[in-house]
Design an enzyme around this catalytic site. Sequence first.
Site, mmCIF file in Angstrom:
data_model
loop_
_atom_site.group_PDB
_atom_site.id
_atom_site.type_symbol
_atom_site.label_atom_id
_atom_site.label_comp_id
_atom_site.label_asym_id
_atom_site.label_seq_id
_atom_site.Cartn_x
_atom_site.Cartn_y
_atom_site.Cartn_z
ATOM 1 C CE LYS A 59 -1.288 2.458 3.253
ATOM 2 N NZ LYS A 59 -1.660 3.009 4.540
ATOM 3 C CG ASP B 270 -6.821 3.454 2.731
ATOM 4 O OD1 ASP B 270 -7.842 3.070 2.118
ATOM 5 O OD2 ASP B 270 -6.676 4.630 3.115
#
Length: 209
Positions: free
Chosen positions: A118, A136
């Site tokens: 991420k 996320d």
Amino acid sequence: MNNCQQILEQLQRDFPNAQSELNFNNPYELIVAVILSAQCTDKRVNQVTPKLFELAPTPQALADMPLDLLEDTIRSCGFYHNKAKHLKSMAADVVSKYGGQVPSNLADLQTLAGVGRKTANVVYAVAFGGQAIAVDTHVFRVANRLGIATATNVLDTEKQLMAVIPQDRWADSHHHILLHGRYVCKAQKPNCAGCSVSQWCRYFKEHND
Ligand code: SF4
């Protein structure tokens, strides 16, 4: 136009100037801020980073920073033992593998210790203008509630979003979905009554039939 396109067009209208809410001046500052933002608000990170970047203005300085001073400086972001470890590993790798410059491509970003998928995606998209969808907690929740993904983990969600969103919209769509989750489709209590995309939302349909 399918539901996914309708949703993305509407979210673009809702958040026309979507961008990262983290403050940064260069890729190094962004990667540090993103690591600090795990389980923490961007607002809190923005309160902590000015002092941190004064003490450690470069990857080399961060790699050399005494661990206890680093932990003290970032303590209010939470999980500070782990975050300090990740920051130092990342900085050491940037210095030893990339001559002190944060790499600009996704594959190299993903080789940095302490940098998850991420974080690499966010830095690639936000600092270098690449196309990536960082999933996320907000993006995961909202995409699956909407039904533009049907996945039980972040990696599958990312793959499914990459399949349904045109590549030149990946980075923008990440911001739009994230901001919708942060301000409207909140974790505990989604504001469905005030939601601009409820007509295309799977969760809304399931809870209002
Ligand atoms: S309708 Fe409700 S669940 Fe669906 S996206 Fe909007 S706020 Fe989230």
